[in-house]
Structure formats: C-alpha cells, structure tokens
Write a protein that holds these residues in place. Structure first.
Motif, mmCIF file in Angstrom:
data_model
loop_
_atom_site.group_PDB
_atom_site.id
_atom_site.type_symbol
_atom_site.label_atom_id
_atom_site.label_comp_id
_atom_site.label_asym_id
_atom_site.label_seq_id
_atom_site.Cartn_x
_atom_site.Cartn_y
_atom_site.Cartn_z
ATOM 1 N N LYS A 153 -15.274 -32.048 -59.073
ATOM 2 C CA LYS A 153 -15.491 -33.351 -58.435
ATOM 3 C C LYS A 153 -16.453 -33.269 -57.262
ATOM 4 N N ASP A 154 -17.047 -34.429 -56.945
ATOM 5 C CA ASP A 154 -17.939 -34.504 -55.788
ATOM 6 C C ASP A 154 -17.115 -34.657 -54.508
ATOM 7 N N ALA A 155 -17.788 -34.827 -53.380
ATOM 8 C CA ALA A 155 -17.094 -34.897 -52.087
ATOM 9 C C ALA A 155 -16.178 -36.101 -51.977
ATOM 10 N N THR A 188 -14.823 -37.854 -57.116
ATOM 11 C CA THR A 188 -15.207 -38.355 -58.437
ATOM 12 C C THR A 188 -15.660 -37.193 -59.308
ATOM 13 N N ALA A 189 -15.139 -37.126 -60.522
ATOM 14 C CA ALA A 189 -15.540 -36.062 -61.441
ATOM 15 C C ALA A 189 -17.029 -36.188 -61.754
ATOM 16 N N PHE A 190 -17.728 -35.052 -61.730
ATOM 17 C CA PHE A 190 -19.162 -35.084 -61.996
ATOM 18 C C PHE A 190 -19.464 -35.522 -63.423
ATOM 19 N N CYS A 216 -32.875 -40.000 -56.684
ATOM 20 C CA CYS A 216 -31.707 -39.334 -57.269
ATOM 21 C C CYS A 216 -30.498 -39.526 -56.362
ATOM 22 N N LYS A 217 -29.739 -40.577 -56.622
ATOM 23 C CA LYS A 217 -28.601 -40.914 -55.765
ATOM 24 C C LYS A 217 -27.263 -40.792 -56.484
ATOM 25 N N THR A 218 -27.234 -41.111 -57.770
ATOM 26 C CA THR A 218 -25.959 -41.187 -58.483
ATOM 27 C C THR A 218 -26.034 -40.503 -59.848
ATOM 28 N N GLY A 219 -24.882 -40.412 -60.493
ATOM 29 C CA GLY A 219 -24.834 -39.874 -61.842
ATOM 30 C C GLY A 219 -25.639 -40.694 -62.819
ATOM 31 N N ALA A 220 -25.722 -41.994 -62.574
ATOM 32 C CA ALA A 220 -26.538 -42.846 -63.442
ATOM 33 C C ALA A 220 -27.988 -42.414 -63.395
ATOM 34 N N ASP A 221 -28.463 -42.026 -62.217
ATOM 35 C CA ASP A 221 -29.839 -41.519 -62.091
ATOM 36 C C ASP A 221 -29.994 -40.205 -62.850
ATOM 37 N N ASP A 230 -21.044 -43.196 -61.247
ATOM 38 C CA ASP A 230 -20.865 -43.409 -59.812
ATOM 39 C C ASP A 230 -20.706 -42.133 -59.004
ATOM 40 N N VAL A 231 -20.866 -40.957 -59.640
ATOM 41 C CA VAL A 231 -20.795 -39.722 -58.860
ATOM 42 C C VAL A 231 -21.986 -39.677 -57.912
ATOM 43 N N GLN A 232 -21.765 -39.170 -56.698
ATOM 44 C CA GLN A 232 -22.802 -39.160 -55.672
ATOM 45 C C GLN A 232 -23.524 -37.809 -55.651
#
Length: 306
Positions: free
Chosen positions: A229-231, A234-236, A81-86, A6-8
């Motif tokens: 972490k992101d903005a 959330t930890a990358f 490319c939106k999230t860590g899942a991507d 869920d990291v952005q």
C-alpha cells in the motif's frame, strides 16, 4: 497488472535525465544487460573506465576522469504522474508507480530478515545520460549501478523490448523489468553482487545465477504486490490475472540469452551466457511468484539453474 486509480504516486523516488550523456563512457549491461564487468572491476580493484568499452577519461566530464551521475531532482519533471490512473496510461508514470510499489514492499519485508532497506532512486531518461558506471542508453538497457546505487531506465526501452525481442507490451512485462533491477539493489544490500565474479559466463555461472536471483526477487514482489500500500493505505495494484503473469513470463523469456543470441547472431552459445536461458528466467520468476518468499531465491546452491 493495473494500478488502482486513486493510489498516490511519490515522484521523489525518481529523477530525470537525458540529452547530456555522450557515447563513449563505460557501457555495462543492466538487469537486462548485465553488470558483470563492473562487478569484476570492483572486486579486483580495476578502474571501471579501463574495462572494454571504457575510455579511461570519460568524454562527458571535461577530461577529469570522474563520471557524474545523471538525473535531475526537478519536482516538476514528472508533474503529470500523480495517481495510479496516470500510471495506467503512461509508461513513464508506470515506472514511477512500480518503483513506489517495489520499494514499499521491500522496506516492509526486509526487517523480517534482520536487514534494513535503503531506498534507491530510479533515473528515467531520454536518449542517454551519465551514471557513475558510465553512459546509460537504450542500447545498454535498464541497469543498476552500485557505484551510485541508482537504477537507470530509458522509457523507450519497453517499446524496443516488444518490437525487437518479441516481449509482450503488457503492464506486468514492464513492471517486471523495474522489479528485476531492484532485485540487484537487494543483492547489493545483502552483499551478494560479488558472487558474479566467481565465473561470469556460462549457463550455470555466477553471473547467470545472480541475474536469475533478481528474476526470482521480481517474482516475490509480484506475488505480494496487490497487498502493498501507499502512504495513505491504498493498495498500489489490482489483483493479477493469468494474462498479467503471461506478460511477465513473456518479458523474462524475451531477454533470455538464447533468445537474444538467436536473434542477433543466428546461433546459440551457452558458454557465453551471462543472464540465463529463456526457460531459466521464466522458471525463477515463477519460483519467486509462487512462493512469495525471498528464501526461495537461492540460485547459487543448485547444481544447475535450469
């Protein structure tokens, strides 16, 4: 090393390019290929286009002699490319996520050393594109260009690294390459890039020491990456595993001068080294990783870097 799903991702830190570059511009190696010729040119006031491999007038500039940096700022270029899942499913998105993580870490870290971090954009291209340092292509490999303070990466390079040089294809192997290039950007910020011109070739040369320092800085990032972490806070990255570290060490070793010379020439000549041996590259990445401290990355003081 996998990203948290869920990291952005912030795609404004990268640009796209490809198809516009043509062979014939000044080709300089990068973090994996070397920026030594360019540094020598800058230090001695030489026109980079006059260096070996340069054309004097770049063919992609209509004869003007001015090389336009590659890369588009099209916000839709990396829409997938939106999230860590991507990032966990795509090499391109993984590069973007790594750029985000590396820059977030150094932006927070450098004030401890009374320095301000200046962001550097990464251009992700296909085939070839133009940088202010000449033509970027996967034959050159990823590199940092101090003339436009941008990093150039062909996403297909990671497959080449694995297929031709035996690197692990694991995530941290790829992330190490990106972090290494940002190590060169840090050297630009600290004003140490010129040290490569002291003696650009040889097992303990200034050129090799510069590259090993970038390896060490990549290790420092890796050591701290799971706390960055992101903005949104959330930890990358997820915690590193032993396999992650082995992936990074595999990538470091695969681009050692001795490994590359043995594969391409069938013999090893330390006097011509510009990046360091496989063992030295692994050693300095490990030094940065185990210490987590930029101060551990003084590759210029030891009598030998091995």
């Amino acid at each position: 090393m996998s990203f948290n799903d869920d990291v952005q991702l912030d795609t404004s830190q990268v640009g796209s390019g490809g198809g516009g570059g043509r062979p014939g511009g000044m080709v300089v190696g990068g973090g994996v290929g070397g920026i030594i010729l360019l540094i020598i040119a800058l230090v001695f006031g030489i026109n980079p286009n006059d260096l070996p491999g340069g054309t004097g007038t770049d063919p992609g500039t209509g004869g003007s002699g001015q090389v336009e940096p590659g890369g588009s700022t099209d916000p839709n270029a990396f829409a997938e490319c939106k999230t860590g899942a991507d990032a966990n499913r795509s090499d391109t998105c993984r590069v973007i996520a790594t750029v985000n993580s590396v820059q977030a870490f150094w932006a927070a870290e450098l004030p401890r050393y009374r320095r301000e971090y200046t962001p550097a954009k990464t251009i992700i291209y296909t085939g070839s594109t133009q940088s202010a340092c000449g033509t970027a292509s996967n034959q050159v490999g990823p590199f940092y260009c101090p003339l436009d303070t941008q990093i150039y990466i062909d996403a297909s390079f990671f497959q080449i690294l694995s297929d031709q040089f035996g690197s692990s294809g694991g995530p941290l192997a790829q992330e190490y390459v990106v972090a290494h290039e940002y190590g060169h950007h840090l050297q630009d910020i600290f004003g140490t890039l010129g040290k490569a011109q002291q003696d650009p070739q040889g097992a303990n040369s200034g050129g090799v020491r510069l590259e090993l320092q970038a390896d060490c800085l990549a290790g420092v990032w890796a050591s701290n990456a799971t706390q960055t972490k992101d903005a949104q806070g959330t930890a990358f990255l997820k915690p590193l595993s032993d396999k992650d570290i082995q992936d990074a060490l595999s990538a470091a070793a695969s681009v050692g001068d001795d490994r590359i010379q043995e594969k391409t020439q069938g013999r090893v000549n330390p006097e011509s080294w510009t990046h360091g041996s496989a063992a030295a590259r692994q050693k300095w990445f490990t030094t940065g990783y185990e210490s987590g401290d930029l101060n551990s990355c003084d590759t210029f003081s030891p009598a030998t870097v091995e």
